[in-house]
Design a protein around this motif. Structure first.
Motif, mmCIF file in Angstrom:
data_model
loop_
_atom_site.group_PDB
_atom_site.id
_atom_site.type_symbol
_atom_site.label_atom_id
_atom_site.label_comp_id
_atom_site.label_asym_id
_atom_site.label_seq_id
_atom_site.Cartn_x
_atom_site.Cartn_y
_atom_site.Cartn_z
ATOM 1 N N GLU A 162 14.822 -19.469 -8.878
ATOM 2 C CA GLU A 162 14.528 -20.702 -8.119
ATOM 3 C C GLU A 162 13.021 -20.920 -7.961
ATOM 4 O O GLU A 162 12.525 -22.025 -8.155
ATOM 5 C CB GLU A 162 15.198 -20.641 -6.741
ATOM 6 C CG GLU A 162 16.712 -20.834 -6.799
ATOM 7 C CD GLU A 162 17.432 -20.402 -5.516
ATOM 8 O OE1 GLU A 162 18.662 -20.505 -5.480
ATOM 9 O OE2 GLU A 162 16.742 -19.940 -4.563
ATOM 10 N N THR A 219 8.117 -23.694 0.292
ATOM 11 C CA THR A 219 9.156 -23.565 -0.738
ATOM 12 C C THR A 219 10.524 -23.652 -0.061
ATOM 13 O O THR A 219 11.216 -22.641 0.072
ATOM 14 C CB THR A 219 9.011 -22.222 -1.479
ATOM 15 O OG1 THR A 219 8.917 -21.169 -0.499
ATOM 16 C CG2 THR A 219 7.786 -22.185 -2.360
ATOM 17 N N ILE A 232 14.065 -21.929 -1.137
ATOM 18 C CA ILE A 232 13.882 -21.202 -2.390
ATOM 19 C C ILE A 232 13.986 -19.711 -2.105
ATOM 20 O O ILE A 232 13.291 -19.189 -1.238
ATOM 21 C CB ILE A 232 12.493 -21.530 -2.992
ATOM 22 C CG1 ILE A 232 12.356 -23.013 -3.253
ATOM 23 C CG2 ILE A 232 12.234 -20.680 -4.226
ATOM 24 C CD1 ILE A 232 13.165 -23.524 -4.403
ATOM 25 N N PHE A 241 10.877 -23.948 -9.443
ATOM 26 C CA PHE A 241 10.250 -24.831 -8.466
ATOM 27 C C PHE A 241 8.736 -24.942 -8.678
ATOM 28 O O PHE A 241 8.160 -26.032 -8.628
ATOM 29 C CB PHE A 241 10.544 -24.283 -7.059
ATOM 30 C CG PHE A 241 10.038 -25.129 -5.935
ATOM 31 C CD1 PHE A 241 10.711 -26.290 -5.559
ATOM 32 C CD2 PHE A 241 8.891 -24.766 -5.231
ATOM 33 C CE1 PHE A 241 10.255 -27.060 -4.504
ATOM 34 C CE2 PHE A 241 8.426 -25.536 -4.180
ATOM 35 C CZ PHE A 241 9.103 -26.689 -3.813
#
Ligand code: 9G3
Length: 569
Positions: A265, A257, A260, A269
């Motif tokens: 977020e 990720t 992130i 995502f």
């Protein structure tokens, strides 16, 4: 009173530091002035309002068997050391020394002083119950004094302390005070709600706050429209749904990720809802780290956490401290494999099936995380804030929320202070018993500010009749017109005779200025004496709250004013 004589300096511009409406308006309208940070002079107009609130409070306290006294503002450190609170409140105490270098503080509250008094003077059950109160300045060296009278370092409080033989006695005293508080705020003309509250650091086991409803208020409350339940969100119990029996725990795995960090977020995502995520926050409880895990859409209730941890200081750890403690930056934190920090897990978060959390590895998260399969907790409990849409803990209906200002609080203290300070009496069987105490506060200056916060418009304050500095303002349109002035003074004298609190604006100002000031200061009724008065023998009576205006013949003015005042009560 004549407006030319009263010392009420109004302001065109308010200081930028006045962040809330009540602070701005009380300064602008000449009710108070700042002396130094968090310390205010109450000017005559403000003094009148304060006096009215005090009168209502005294009447209700006396009706409920309270006896008024004055306790000292200067308090010796020994009493605070005895109760153990000298160090608990530390920097918030205004401390001073006398010429012999002995320590004192300016009273922030008076549990210690009064327990000491009653312990020395009361020895028999026959002298109980005892309800003692005072109305006096209090001193608290707030870390951040702000919002004018809402959080000042010197303020006026009514504080009453009850001493009973037993819990049943306390129940009666508590109910008396609860009812008296309800009467006080009703009589002040305020919209308010009593709500269950946390009893906090002061100890004890039951407490209610009286919250004046206002959108700008710092207190957030939840209430149930199906039953009577109402609580401060700090106190409100969370009701969580059970585990969804259809959900299947899947195999936990790690996903990359990049960059992130926040719940928003990660939820964007990975296309999962915030409810599916677990939020991990690190706090320092008296310097020791704890990790708290709540669902991604929830906030930590720091009061509940603090009560559970039983610590003095609780603060969110700074990002660099978290990195140092866990080896992981804040955005990648999670409960799975977290080392060296105990995990306090919110019950609702423990019920999340296939959750998403930080992987304790930079730029990585874990998916399909399930408790207790994948991580453990030191403790599961209620650590989250409750809000609108949550279930009522009494009847399960949906809760609503509102904001307000806490103007009063009642506490059952039990024997916390009487044990610490050895305040005992001898009961009817000759047995020594600890007195059972309650304490009950009303912020008098804060009530004035809260009244403004709830009652204003773009032109100024709209005082509830019962606490207005004057009930009626008479405004002659032109000072130069002798006939107008004569009529104005005649009405003025008649109203005074009837015991109405009236101010006559005899200042040599334009009518527009007088009208604007009357609106700003917020008199409930305004009587305009103008050309029509002289020509037709009528005046206009205007109601500040809704702007309604009526033309009334001179000979009916007193009667009309009396009727409006009666109706407004
Ligand atoms: C302190 C300081 C600040 C404080 C206290 C003590 C709040 C403190 C709670 C109360 C509770 C009751 C009497 C009337 C009803 C409310 N801030 N509290 O005890 F030393 Cl610096 O004041 N007090």
């Amino acid at each position: 009173m004549l407006a030319s004589k009263i010392f009420t300096p109004t302001l065109r511009d308010v200081p930028a530091e006045a962040e809330i409406v009540s602070h701005q308006l009380l300064l602008r309208a000449g009710f108070m002035r700042k002396s130094t940070a968090g310390v205010y002079t109450i000017l005559p107009m403000g003094h009148r309002v304060i006096n009215k609130i005090i009168k209502i409070v005294e009447e209700e306290m006396n009706k409920a068997d309270g006896q008024e006294l004055y306790l000292p503002i200067i308090q010796p450190a020994e009493l605070w050391l005895e109760s153990g609170r000298w160090h608990v409140y530390g920097p918030e105490l205004f401390k001073l020394k006398d010429r012999h270098n002995r320590d004192f503080c300016l009273g922030p509250t008076h549990e210690e002083i009064i327990t000491d008094l009653v312990k020395k003077e009361v020895s028999s059950y026959k002298q109980l119950p005892l309800l003692l109160y005072q109305i006096q300045n209090k001193y608290r060296d707030e870390r951040r004094p702000r919002f004018g009278l809402m959080r000042s370092r010197e303020f006026i409080m009514k504080d009453l302390y009850s001493f009973d033989r037993d819990e049943e006695g306390l129940d009666i005293s508590y109910q008396k005070m609860f009812d008296a508080y309800t009467n006080v705020f009703k009589r002040c003309g305020l919209k308010f709600r009593p709500v269950e509250a946390d009893s906090g650091a002061i100890g004890g086991n039951r407490s209610h706050e009286f919250v004046v409803l206002a959108g700008s208020g710092e207190a957030e409350i939840v209430y149930c429209e199906s039953c009577d339940y109402a609580a401060n969100v700090e106190r409100a119990e969370a009701v969580n749904a059970g585990i969804n029996p259809d959900a299947n725990p899947e195999k936990m795995s790690k996903v990359a990720t990049p960059n992130i960090k926040t719940i928003q977020e990660i939820s964007d995502f990975l296309q999962v809802s915030p409810e599916q995520c677990l939020k991990t926050l690190v706090y320092l409880a008296d310097g020791k780290p704890v990790a708290v895990v709540v669902r991604g859409d929830r906030e930590v209730n720091e009061i509940k956490l603090k009560n559970k941890l039983d610590c003095l200081e609780l603060e969110l750890a700074r990002d660099d401290a978290v990195l140092e403690l866990s080896g992981v930056p804040v955005g990648s934190l999670g409960p799975v494999g977290l080392k060296g920090i105990p995990v306090y897990l919110d019950e609702e978060a423990s019920l999340v099936v296939n959750g998403v959390t930080g992987a304790n590895e930079v730029d990585h998260h874990l998916i399909n995380v399930n408790y207790p399969r994948d991580y453990q907790a030191q403790l599961i409990g209620d650590f989250r804030l409750v809000g609108a849409g949550d279930k009522c803990p009494v009847c399960q209906a949906e809760l609503s929320s509102a904001r307000g200002i806490e103007v009063g609080q009642v506490f059952k203290l039990g024997t916390k202070y009487s044990e610490a300070m050895d305040a005992t009496f001898v009961d009817e069987h000759g047995q020594r018993q600890y007195m059972v105490m309650g304490c009950y506060g009303i912020g008098i200056t804060r009530t004035m500010a809260a009244a403004v916060e709830q009652n204003y418009d773009e032109n100024g304050i709209i005082w509830p009749l019962a606490i207005a500095p004057f009930q009626v303002a008479i405004v002659p349109v032109s000072n130069k017109d002798e006939a107008q002035m004569k009529a104005a003074f005649s009405i003025y004298r008649e109203l005074l005779k009837r015991g109405i609190e009236v101010i006559l604006d005899d200042r040599d100002e334009r009518a527009g200025v007088k009208f604007a000031d009357a609106d700003l200061i917020g008199y409930p009724l305004r009587i305009t004496v103008g050309k029509k008065t002289v020509k037709e023998g009528t005046v206009d009576i205007r109601v500040r709250r809704d702007g309604t205006e009526m033309t009334v013949p001179l000979e009916q003015v007193e009667q009309e004013v009396m009727t409006l005042i009666e109706r407004g009560k």
